[in-house]
Design an enzyme around this catalytic site. Structure first.
Site, PDB file in Angstrom:
ATOM      1  N   LYS A  73     -25.135   8.799 -89.848  1.00 21.46           N
ATOM      2  CA  LYS A  73     -25.186   7.553 -89.081  1.00 21.46           C
ATOM      3  C   LYS A  73     -26.584   6.976 -89.268  1.00 21.46           C
ATOM      4  O   LYS A  73     -27.473   7.680 -89.770  1.00 21.46           O
ATOM      5  CB  LYS A  73     -24.873   7.808 -87.606  1.00 21.46           C
ATOM      6  CG  LYS A  73     -25.904   8.653 -86.882  1.00 21.46           C
ATOM      7  CD  LYS A  73     -25.584   8.714 -85.399  1.00 21.46           C
ATOM      8  CE  LYS A  73     -26.735   9.352 -84.641  1.00 21.46           C
ATOM      9  NZ  LYS A  73     -26.509   9.374 -83.207  1.00 21.46           N
ATOM     10  N   ALA A 132     -14.149   1.603 -85.779  1.00 17.46           N
ATOM     11  CA  ALA A 132     -13.394   2.266 -86.851  1.00 17.46           C
ATOM     12  C   ALA A 132     -14.289   2.387 -88.082  1.00 17.46           C
ATOM     13  O   ALA A 132     -15.213   1.608 -88.273  1.00 17.46           O
ATOM     14  CB  ALA A 132     -12.153   1.449 -87.175  1.00 17.46           C
ATOM     15  N   GLY A 167     -19.246  12.335 -88.525  1.00 14.57           N
ATOM     16  CA  GLY A 167     -19.890  13.493 -89.158  1.00 14.57           C
ATOM     17  C   GLY A 167     -20.995  13.960 -88.246  1.00 14.57           C
ATOM     18  O   GLY A 167     -20.957  13.724 -87.039  1.00 14.57           O
ATOM     19  N   ASP A 220     -40.519  28.796 -82.574  1.00 16.40           N
ATOM     20  CA  ASP A 220     -39.504  28.820 -83.629  1.00 16.40           C
ATOM     21  C   ASP A 220     -39.799  29.993 -84.546  1.00 16.40           C
ATOM     22  O   ASP A 220     -40.944  30.451 -84.639  1.00 16.40           O
ATOM     23  CB  ASP A 220     -39.514  27.499 -84.425  1.00 16.40           C
ATOM     24  CG  ASP A 220     -38.202  27.269 -85.148  1.00 16.40           C
ATOM     25  OD1 ASP A 220     -37.375  26.487 -84.655  1.00 16.40           O
ATOM     26  OD2 ASP A 220     -37.984  27.891 -86.214  1.00 16.40           O
ATOM     27  N   PHE A 238     -26.837  15.952 -73.891  1.00 15.67           N
ATOM     28  CA  PHE A 238     -25.903  14.893 -74.273  1.00 15.67           C
ATOM     29  C   PHE A 238     -26.641  13.847 -75.103  1.00 15.67           C
ATOM     30  O   PHE A 238     -26.313  12.670 -75.066  1.00 15.67           O
ATOM     31  CB  PHE A 238     -25.281  14.259 -73.024  1.00 15.67           C
ATOM     32  CG  PHE A 238     -24.506  15.249 -72.196  1.00 15.67           C
ATOM     33  CD1 PHE A 238     -23.227  15.633 -72.564  1.00 15.67           C
ATOM     34  CD2 PHE A 238     -25.083  15.827 -71.069  1.00 15.67           C
ATOM     35  CE1 PHE A 238     -22.523  16.569 -71.817  1.00 15.67           C
ATOM     36  CE2 PHE A 238     -24.386  16.759 -70.312  1.00 15.67           C
ATOM     37  CZ  PHE A 238     -23.094  17.134 -70.684  1.00 15.67           C
ATOM     38  N   CYS A 246     -23.036  17.827 -84.789  1.00 16.23           N
ATOM     39  CA  CYS A 246     -22.411  18.211 -83.517  1.00 16.23           C
ATOM     40  C   CYS A 246     -20.894  18.094 -83.529  1.00 16.23           C
ATOM     41  O   CYS A 246     -20.191  19.074 -83.316  1.00 16.23           O
ATOM     42  CB  CYS A 246     -22.974  17.353 -82.393  1.00 16.23           C
ATOM     43  SG  CYS A 246     -24.756  17.466 -82.280  1.00 16.23           S
TER      44      CYS A 246
HETATM   45  C1  UGA Z   1     -23.116  13.309 -80.462  1.00  8.38           C
HETATM   46  C2  UGA Z   1     -22.881  12.761 -79.041  1.00  8.38           C
HETATM   47  O1  UGA Z   1     -22.837  11.328 -79.077  1.00  8.38           O
HETATM   48  C3  UGA Z   1     -23.976  13.222 -78.097  1.00  8.38           C
HETATM   49  O2  UGA Z   1     -23.680  12.784 -76.769  1.00  8.38           O
HETATM   50  C4  UGA Z   1     -24.051  14.742 -78.122  1.00  8.38           C
HETATM   51  O3  UGA Z   1     -25.089  15.221 -77.282  1.00  8.38           O
HETATM   52  C5  UGA Z   1     -24.317  15.199 -79.540  1.00  8.38           C
HETATM   53  O4  UGA Z   1     -23.255  14.739 -80.389  1.00  8.38           O
HETATM   54  C6  UGA Z   1     -24.401  16.696 -79.537  1.00  8.38           C
HETATM   55  O5  UGA Z   1     -23.404  17.360 -79.238  1.00  8.38           O
HETATM   56  O6  UGA Z   1     -25.491  17.236 -79.747  1.00  8.38           O
HETATM   57  P1  UGA Z   1     -24.560  12.554 -82.571  1.00  8.38           P
HETATM   58  O7  UGA Z   1     -23.760  13.521 -83.367  1.00  8.38           O
HETATM   59  O8  UGA Z   1     -26.035  12.566 -82.737  1.00  8.38           O
HETATM   60  O9  UGA Z   1     -24.295  12.729 -80.998  1.00  8.38           O
HETATM   61  O10 UGA Z   1     -24.104  11.094 -83.003  1.00  8.38           O
HETATM   62  P2  UGA Z   1     -23.079   9.958 -82.508  1.00  8.38           P
HETATM   63  O11 UGA Z   1     -23.845   8.729 -82.317  1.00  8.38           O
HETATM   64  O12 UGA Z   1     -22.246  10.415 -81.386  1.00  8.38           O
HETATM   65  O13 UGA Z   1     -22.174   9.768 -83.804  1.00  8.38           O
HETATM   66  C7  UGA Z   1     -21.365  10.803 -84.320  1.00  8.38           C
HETATM   67  C8  UGA Z   1     -20.512  10.312 -85.460  1.00  8.38           C
HETATM   68  O14 UGA Z   1     -19.476   9.476 -84.976  1.00  8.38           O
HETATM   69  C9  UGA Z   1     -21.246   9.497 -86.513  1.00  8.38           C
HETATM   70  O15 UGA Z   1     -20.833   9.899 -87.797  1.00  8.38           O
HETATM   71  C10 UGA Z   1     -20.815   8.072 -86.231  1.00  8.38           C
HETATM   72  O16 UGA Z   1     -20.850   7.259 -87.368  1.00  8.38           O
HETATM   73  C11 UGA Z   1     -19.401   8.291 -85.740  1.00  8.38           C
HETATM   74  N1  UGA Z   1     -18.906   7.179 -84.882  1.00  8.38           N
HETATM   75  C12 UGA Z   1     -19.449   6.953 -83.664  1.00  8.38           C
HETATM   76  C13 UGA Z   1     -17.840   6.403 -85.321  1.00  8.38           C
HETATM   77  O17 UGA Z   1     -17.310   6.607 -86.434  1.00  8.38           O
HETATM   78  N2  UGA Z   1     -17.370   5.405 -84.512  1.00  8.38           N
HETATM   79  C14 UGA Z   1     -17.896   5.160 -83.286  1.00  8.38           C
HETATM   80  O18 UGA Z   1     -17.419   4.240 -82.597  1.00  8.38           O
HETATM   81  C15 UGA Z   1     -18.968   5.940 -82.862  1.00  8.38           C
END
Ligand code: UGA
Length: 431
Positions: free
Chosen positions: A320, A252, A257, A35, A152, A260
């Protein structure tokens, strides 16, 4: 050790790079993480972990012998057979992905005489691999292989997502490089999708777009549920049993946020626009999400009238649970809007900090946050919020208003405890 025990250099010690490095070490490879930030490397060398990611510290500790950390490019590349690029690709002002850190890695690659494979983990626009290939060839590095091997992994479950993925995607120009990267993952039981580089790059962007689309879709269903008296939690359960739909990413709430989704949605929107295509669904997904983050303000105004001088407690700052990451967190947008309305904002989060949120008071307990508050807003569904003694909290609030931005708590129990409880897409508030 067969195909195991390869030498891997990982560029970038962020969430993605550290998880990638630690997991490759766990698979038996020798990994050097590089890094540009000396403080980060110093922390890692001391055996500490600069980020919060469940399971990562154990993994780094267990594989200490196979992991080294450095700021030096030469040291990282020395003897490496694979160079993983896991640097940040933040959005520029135009919404395009900023690839400057990626180009720095490619341009800093010293001339090597043996075959190494550069593997792209960072999320990049479709077409990046072809440009990298061209740049390597122009530098006389035609013998350096290139693959797109997108990640992913979700924050909070990144180690598990890496070690037990739904699939491994490998896009290559040359079959030999795809074979080498597939072998590097030996020990992981998952289907391998081999593709051309452009398709692998698109798989990553399309997967995230599909997930975001589901979230904005269910959020709009929630908003219509609110208007019509239906309950989105029941609706999600009911449609989720349909195997063609499935039940994941149908929660919902106050919108998505993180580091990613917001960035990747903009990058894909821009990628399409730059190619002359107006990606209508994705534009709607982004807009719905922006509005969703602000809907809570409308709910609070309805329940409290003017928000000026009202004390509002936000529960959760991280985008989250199980992460300290607050990048593009809905809580920050909410706090900003509330402050602009003249409210006093107090926030609680078990690990995330309100740094950067000027004017927000951060406290260490839920009880403290709720005391004398005119309303409590649950923004992040931290599991410990289930165990809070809510009936005891009602009495300490100035007004017992509770907006559950993640539909986490039981409406009947909360109303029974004395709260004026509202949620997202559930029956209208009473009592
Ligand atoms: C996301 C993807 O889930 C990964 O597969 C991907 O690799 C990653 O982005 C990336 O591109 O690096 P991440 O951002 O860590 O992962 O978190 P998530 O668990 O997907 O949640 C993303 C957002 O969606 C959070 O704010 C969560 O609260 C929201 N969310 C998720 C909802 O509002 N409702 C849902 O049903 C699921």
């Amino acid at each position: 050790m067969g195909e195991q025990g390869k030498r891997v250099a990982v560029f970038g010690a962020g969430y993605v790079g550290l998880v990638t490095g630690a997991c490759f070490a766990e698979l038996g490879h020798r990994v050097t993480v590089r890094d540009v930030i000396p403080e980060k490397i110093a922390i890692l060398e001391r055996g500490e972990v600069p980020i919060y990611e469940p399971g990562l510290d154990e993994l780094l500790e267990r594989n200490r012998q196979r992991l080294t950390f450095t700021t030096d490019v030469g040291e990282a590349i020395d003897g490496a057979e694979f160079v993983y690029v896991a640097v940040g690709t933040p959005p520029t002002f135009s919404g395009d992905a900023d690839l400057s850190a990626v180009w720095t890695v490619i341009d800093e690659l010293p001339p090597v005489d043996h075959r190494i494979v550069v593997a792209m983990k960072s999320t990049v626009p479709v077409g990046t691999g072809a440009k990298v290939r061209h740049r390597l060839d122009a530098r006389g590095l035609g013998h350096v292989g290139y693959v797109s091997n997108p990640e992913f992994t979700a924050e909070g479950t990144a180690v598990k997502d890496f070690m037990e993925p739904d699939r491994i995607v490998i896009g290559s120009f040359d079959q030999v490089d795809a074979d080498a990267v597939a072998a590097l993952h030996e020990g992981i039981d998952a289907p391998i999708v081999r593709a051309d580089v452009a398709s692998a790059e698109m798989i990553k962007l399309a997967a995230n777009a599909a997930l975001m689309t589901r979230i904005s879709f269910i959020n709009e269903i929630a908003n219509v549920c609110e208007a019509t008296g239906a309950d989105v939690v029941k609706v999600a359960e009911g449609i989720g049993y349909d195997r063609r739909i499935g039940n994941s990413f149908l929660r919902a709430g106050v919108g998505f946020g993180g580091s990613c989704f917001p960035k990747d949605s903009l990058a894909l929107k821009q990628l399409a626009a730059n190619s002359g295509y107006h990606f209508q669904v994705l534009n709607a997904v982004i807009e719905v999400n922006e509005l969703q983050k602000r809907r809570v303000i409308g709910k609070l105004s309805e329940l409290l009238g003017s928000l000026r001088g009202k004390r509002i407690a936000l529960l959760g700052l991280a985008f989250k649970p199980n992460t300290d990451d607050t990048r593009e967190a809905p809580a920050f947008v909410l706090a900003g809007r509330l402050l602009a309305e003249g409210a006093d904002v107090v926030a609680w989060d078990p690990i995330a900090s309100s740094d950067g949120l000027h004017g927000v008071e951060q406290v260490t307990t839920v009880e403290e946050a709720a005391r004398d508050a005119d309303a409590v807003v649950l923004v992040t569904e931290w599991p410990q919020l289930r165990d809070v003694d809510w009936p005891a909290i009602v009495a300490t609030m100035r007004r017992p208003v509770f907006v559950d931005g993640r539909n986490m708590l039981d409406p009947g129990a909360m109303r029974g405890a004395g709260f004026t409880y509202d949620a997202i897409g559930r029956a209208a508030p009473t009592g």
